[in-house]
Design an enzyme around this catalytic site. Structure first.
Site, PDB file in Angstrom:
ATOM      1  N   GLY A   1      -4.545  -7.608  10.478  1.00 52.60           N
ATOM      2  CA  GLY A   1      -3.849  -7.069  11.516  1.00 52.60           C
ATOM      3  C   GLY A   1      -4.422  -8.425  12.313  1.00 52.60           C
TER       4      GLY A   1
ATOM      5  CE1 TYR B   1       3.104 -12.191   6.068  1.00 53.46           C
ATOM      6  CE2 TYR B   1       1.713 -12.397   8.303  1.00 53.46           C
ATOM      7  CZ  TYR B   1       1.594 -11.806   6.719  1.00 53.46           C
ATOM      8  OH  TYR B   1       0.522 -10.880   6.683  1.00 53.46           O
TER       9      TYR B   1
ATOM     10  CD  GLU C   1      -6.086  -4.538   2.607  1.00 60.49           C
ATOM     11  OE1 GLU C   1      -5.111  -4.563   3.279  1.00 60.49           O
ATOM     12  OE2 GLU C   1      -5.989  -3.860   1.221  1.00 60.49           O
TER      13      GLU C   1
ATOM     14  CE1 TYR D   1       9.228  -8.943  11.637  1.00 61.52           C
ATOM     15  CE2 TYR D   1       8.609 -11.314  11.447  1.00 61.52           C
ATOM     16  CZ  TYR D   1       8.901  -9.135  10.742  1.00 61.52           C
ATOM     17  OH  TYR D   1       8.406  -9.920   9.853  1.00 61.52           O
TER      18      TYR D   1
ATOM     19  NE  ARG E   1       5.688 -14.619  12.125  1.00 58.51           N
ATOM     20  CZ  ARG E   1       5.002 -13.960  13.808  1.00 58.51           C
ATOM     21  NH1 ARG E   1       6.113 -14.804  14.317  1.00 58.51           N
ATOM     22  NH2 ARG E   1       5.001 -13.269  13.708  1.00 58.51           N
TER      23      ARG E   1
ATOM     24  CB  CYS F   1      27.237 -20.297  10.004  1.00 57.88           C
ATOM     25  SG  CYS F   1      26.944 -22.323   9.291  1.00 57.88           S
ATOM     26  CD  GLU F   2      23.562 -14.740  10.483  1.00 60.23           C
ATOM     27  OE1 GLU F   2      23.018 -13.975  10.784  1.00 60.23           O
ATOM     28  OE2 GLU F   2      23.147 -15.095   8.958  1.00 60.23           O
TER      29      GLU F   2
END
Ligand code: LLP
Length: 418
Positions: free
Chosen positions: A240, A376, A278, A321, A317, A347-348
């Site tokens: 994190g 990520y 982690e 987000y 990302r 196509c978005e």
């Protein structure tokens, strides 16, 4: 700008490689990682834990490229896995089973069997039902397995809602009260070995307070366990620790690893417990660039678009987000700055890499580097719009190594029945 990514004579370099030269000789888009940066990030973590009985693990979900896994393994890290697939990659990359921890809310019976029969370090228990299944499988296999309970401490993490995991509104972890009951049950069991507690309150956290609060919560919980005469030998503190996604990523990197991590770990000194981590993003996030080529410019009455060959299927990302990633040219020019949206071919309308971004004017054929994409990035990529996965390269000093060749349409086609 730092030594891993910096400008020299207007050209962006990674270590000793001129990225414009490299990009013009290779098909774009691609990911490129600085090996030295990953090594230095790992060393900062090892340094922060040096007075502890310490097992830092790398969260494979951030980036599971085997070359990256082997590198991190060779520096002494363990592995944090969340699926049978990640467990198999970790083993294949050389992580010893005793250094692998397995987390996740939806482990299947097959995955649990694999973990127990492989003899991994520990399974992090996320629910009462999962506990029962792990116990049943350990009995069937007649094999010991260490478990830790992933506690949901109901602590707020200042991050995007989708990646906050430590509140009771989230699906993660188990209540301390349930864990205490199961802990006793496990301690009395022939095949289960309860070693301690696990927490992970969320990802991309840039404040020290939530970590300190989590530490206090854990220290209190340990006392609770000890008071009941329950054995405890380890704490898995999760990951994190965030990275700085601003333009500073090139010049002032890693302050979270230098400031937050030591303050967090300090809390556990003298506890006589094995301390595990982690970490994903903090190890590889700032070591990666996504290099893309400008295909077109386009103007509407409201917007100036720079259409590039990378898209949301390569880097999700920003779309998922609304994440900010710094974007810089591979070659600095005299051109004026302009405010643009950097978008891909998918196509978005949600396919953007940056919106309303002030950038040096670029045109078709120019190259851009998107920073902070080592974690990520490729790991969240897909074949949407039938776009093949793109290559990955590792740079070390003047050497560049292909660490993923990318895919061809034929390879994708061959996975199907025609
Ligand atoms: N441990 C557990 C149990 C986790 O769920 C995670 C991340 C980690 C460790 C590693 O967290 P890190 O050190 O990388 O923050 N796709 C999102 C991030 C999702 C993180 C999920 N869990 C993003 O692109 O920001």
């Amino acid at each position: 700008m730092g030594t891993h990514f910096y400008y020299q004579d207007r050209y962006l370099f990674s270590e000793k490689v001129n990225l414009l030269e490299f990009a013009s000789q290779n098909k774009t888009p691609f990911y490129l990682y600085s090996q030295s940066k990953i090594e230095e990030n790992c060393k900062l973590v090892l340094e922060a834990g040096k007075s502890l009985d310490f097992l830092p693990c790398f969260a494979l979900k951030a980036n599971y490229n085997p070359a990256i896994l082997k590198l991190i393994q060779s520096l002494g890290f363990g592995a944090d896995v969340v699926s049978g697939g990640e467990l198999q990659f970790a083993l294949k990359a050389g992580f010893s089973a005793e250094k692998i921890v397995f987390a996740g809310v939806g482990k299947t019976a097959e995955e649990i069997e694999l973990a127990i029969s492989t003899g991994i370090h520990s399974i992090n228990i996320e629910s009462v039902e999962e506990f029962e299944l792990v116990k049943k499988i350990a009995h069937q296999l007649r094999k010991n397995i260490a478990i830790a309970f992933r506690i949901n401490p109901d602590i707020e993490a200042p991050t995007h809602d989708y990646i906050a995991t430590g509140k009771h509104i989230n699906k993660f972890g188990i209540l301390l009260s349930d864990a205490l009951r199961l802990y006793r049950n496990a301690a009395d069991d022939q095949w289960l070995n309860p070693i301690g507690l696990h927490v992970h309150i969320g990802s991309q956290i840039l404040k020290v307070e939530p970590f300190l609060k989590t530490a206090d919560y854990l220290l209190e919980s340990i006392e609770n366990l000890k008071a009941r005469g329950l054995p405890i030998s380890a704490l898995d503190l999760g990951g994190g620790i965030g990275i700085d996604y601003s333009e500073n990523i090139f010049s002032l990197p890693r302050w979270p690893l230098k400031e937050i991590l030591p303050a967090f770990l300090q809390k556990f000194k003298g506890q006589n417990l094995k301390i595990m981590l982690e970490l994903g993003r903090a190890i590889v996030g700032d070591a990666g660039l996504l290099i893309t080529k400008v295909l077109y410019r386009k103007q509407t009455p409201l917007k100036k678009f720079i259409i590039v060959d990378a898209a949301m299927n390569n880097l999700l990302r920003p779309s998922l987000y609304n994440a900010y990633h710094p974007i810089v040219p591979l070659q600095i020019s005299e051109k004026e700055k302009e405010v643009v949206d950097v978008v891909g071919p998918v196509c978005e309308s949600g396919d953007f890499l940056a919106q309303n971004r002030e950038l040096q004017a670029v045109e078709a054929g120019d190259y851009l580097a998107i920073g902070g994409t080592g974690a990520y990035g490729q790991a969240l990529a897909s074949n949407y719009n039938l776009r093949p996965m793109i290559p990955e390269y590792m740079v070390k000093e003047e050497q560049t190594k292909t660490i993923f060749k990318g895919e061809t349409i034929e390879q994708i086609a061959n996975k199907y029945e025609w």
